[in-house]
Design an enzyme around this catalytic site. Sequence first.
Site, PDB file in Angstrom:
ATOM      1  NE  ARG B 139      -4.061  -1.977   2.096  1.00  0.00           N
ATOM      2  CZ  ARG B 139      -3.956  -2.911   3.037  1.00  0.00           C
ATOM      3  NH1 ARG B 139      -3.057  -2.802   3.978  1.00  0.00           N
ATOM      4  NH2 ARG B 139      -4.769  -3.938   3.033  1.00  0.00           N
ATOM      5  CE  LYS B 161      -1.832  12.934 -15.338  1.00  0.00           C
ATOM      6  NZ  LYS B 161      -2.340  13.171 -16.699  1.00  0.00           N
ATOM      7  CD  GLU B 203       5.186  15.188 -23.800  1.00  0.00           C
ATOM      8  OE1 GLU B 203       4.622  16.269 -23.552  1.00  0.00           O
ATOM      9  OE2 GLU B 203       4.570  14.109 -23.888  1.00  0.00           O
ATOM     10  CD  GLU B 255      -5.221  15.193 -16.422  1.00  0.00           C
ATOM     11  OE1 GLU B 255      -4.053  14.812 -16.295  1.00  0.00           O
ATOM     12  OE2 GLU B 255      -5.965  14.815 -17.342  1.00  0.00           O
ATOM     13  CG  HIS B 266      -0.734  14.087 -24.452  1.00  0.00           C
ATOM     14  ND1 HIS B 266      -0.063  15.227 -24.828  1.00  0.00           N
ATOM     15  CD2 HIS B 266       0.176  13.344 -23.749  1.00  0.00           C
ATOM     16  CE1 HIS B 266       1.181  15.187 -24.356  1.00  0.00           C
ATOM     17  NE2 HIS B 266       1.346  14.057 -23.697  1.00  0.00           N
ATOM     18  CG  HIS B 270      -3.025   8.898 -25.263  1.00  0.00           C
ATOM     19  ND1 HIS B 270      -3.621   9.208 -24.059  1.00  0.00           N
ATOM     20  CD2 HIS B 270      -1.690   9.056 -25.080  1.00  0.00           C
ATOM     21  CE1 HIS B 270      -2.683   9.549 -23.195  1.00  0.00           C
ATOM     22  NE2 HIS B 270      -1.510   9.473 -23.783  1.00  0.00           N
TER      23      HIS B 270
END
Lengths: 381, 381
Positions: B139, B161, B203, B255, B266, B270
């Site tokens: 955890r 992220k 980027e 976000e 993106h 993607h």
Amino acid sequence: MQSKSEKTTLREHVETRTITVNFTSVPDERNYPIHIGNGVLSQSDLILSHLPKKRVAIVTNTIVAPLYLEKLSAMLEGQGVAPVPIILPDGEKYKNWETLNLIFDALLAQRCERSTPIVALGGGVVGDLTGFAAATYLRGVPFIQIPTTLLAQVDSSVGGKTGINHPLGKNMIGAFYQPRVVLADTATLDTLPERELRAGVAEIIKYGLIRDSIFLEWLEVNMAKLLARDATVLIEAVRRSCMHKAEIVEADERESGVRALLNLGHTFGHAIENAMGYGKWLHGEAVAAGTMLAAELSQRLHMMGKDDVERIRKLYLRAGLPTVAPNLGTKKYLHLMGLDKKVEGGKLRFVLLKRIGEAVVRSDVPAEMLARTLVECTHDA
Amino acid sequence: MQSKSEKTTLREHVETRTITVNFTSVPDERNYPIHIGNGVLSQSDLILSHLPKKRVAIVTNTIVAPLYLEKLSAMLEGQGVAPVPIILPDGEKYKNWETLNLIFDALLAQRCERSTPIVALGGGVVGDLTGFAAATYLRGVPFIQIPTTLLAQVDSSVGGKTGINHPLGKNMIGAFYQPRVVLADTATLDTLPERELRAGVAEIIKYGLIRDSIFLEWLEVNMAKLLARDATVLIEAVRRSCMHKAEIVEADERESGVRALLNLGHTFGHAIENAMGYGKWLHGEAVAAGTMLAAELSQRLHMMGKDDVERIRKLYLRAGLPTVAPNLGTKKYLHLMGLDKKVEGGKLRFVLLKRIGEAVVRSDVPAEMLARTLVECTHDA
């Protein structure tokens, strides 16, 4: 008795008790209510305020689905919310990657979004799996707990521990992820098998042992009514347990301190569950037998008298719980306990009892005394 | 230029720039430094202060291990810290459950504990996988990022992220989990393949496009030096990018708002990566082609002039990046974009450009205009 804030609501002749888990003293979306009562599942307003969008995923299993899924779905549909049911196989042995992926597959196939809440409708396994899915699907979506077993209502649905098992250990993979609301409907316990009810009682007794001797006395007086599922006694037992769990989790969300006390009996218990094969011993049964080992060890360390050890044993026996752990052999116990998350710096840490109502963490248990306890206080499996 | 706090340290003739990601204004263990410089991996004090225990797991891949694992391990061993190396196969196609489980298996087999930090030594795939493992092993355990690709140094290693891909979509499973420290050693970029360097530049250009027109001008002036890996220019490009990323992440960790602007290009990107098979197009390449689609769409919505669209295209071309997306067919694009996490209430949200240096989120793009852009601005694959 306790100072924690709570409120009582009388509605349609159903008494609902509400406890709030407060991580901060100011209003915060991480704080959440636990509603406890006989029939809270029928009180649509308790869940609707947490469903801003008109869709909700409901994860349950093949046992719980025929009992409560249709009722819950019908209630939601009546309020204009579309349920997306996800039905898993039942059992601790399914608390793994494969089942978790079944949830992800369904959420993706149904195109559930970041704002779509996920409800766990079921016991501890459903709650832990669903909570971990909610914590990690799209990096986190809203999560709601509807525990339908006594164990889940008094323990696993509160506090945000989620996760799955790994072949090398129980709950090794997971996340701390808090629900938005917990709905503990004691009416759902009417259909709970006797053995699972008794396993849930083991975790209720635990709160008395680690921090509330008055509650333990109350349990000694009310055990027969509790096992007979007396509504008033059930609600009080769940309420008092949730209050303790909430207080501990508020003080130590990520188990860096006092939260470890909740693991009384669990280091031994996890070894028993693991050795016997997950699901063979119920979690509560293993915790009861494990707690007896912890009590015996406490007594050998001159922390607690023999009388208290026998008083604990007597209460477990009255609850129909095992009080003698299987003899796995000292070596196997040590190996299995070494994998437990409570290992720190290579030293085994144990939650032990100073007296009934007060637990402590000790990391100075002599290996010889531990080995002796594991021989003297177990029976051949 | 920017107001964000940073400091410069001169040490052994190596200039190190340090940016701090501050989630709170008070000292907090969630705040963390990003050290950027030529040779920071050799400055043992930068990492040692985050290794209180004498053990650390280092996750890397078969490409990076021969280049930097031995050097890092030797440095740590020299300071009395035992490294536990975990070496994964290389490539985006391994960013999945199976590889994640390889990490868990190794951590459990080596009995890594809650206090054992895990280091990600590699590019974005290693960082995302390792970060997700750190977020969920027991955890959550301490996590350290040592990005060795330009893309990872300017983007994926900062901001927390983490995650893995699912057959139905990229980064669908994961967690927000912040590292304790990021060590961006621009010396590791010396061994980076040319194509990956260029993908990282995509980027960097993004930060100029969404919020810093002066930085974009600086990139237009310094693109040749950047591609030639001029040390001073590289450090400045990484520093400025990390500063932007830190500012955005501080303002919106999970976000729910401004962080979405980082997804410029993106949504299309993607879809391109997914359709072509993960890893065939590098992420930065897909982002460049996707950003051109976003720019073309912005121009068609009269948000940006043709001149600016061509100025962006010219910069990508100078960086050796693709500027035309493959023609997948409108239907396939829509389907793949519908699976993207940026879907809200069924509506497709796009990050578009008002001008160079200012991005906005729009959810009112007419379907017909989107379809036309996808036909007019793509080439047959």
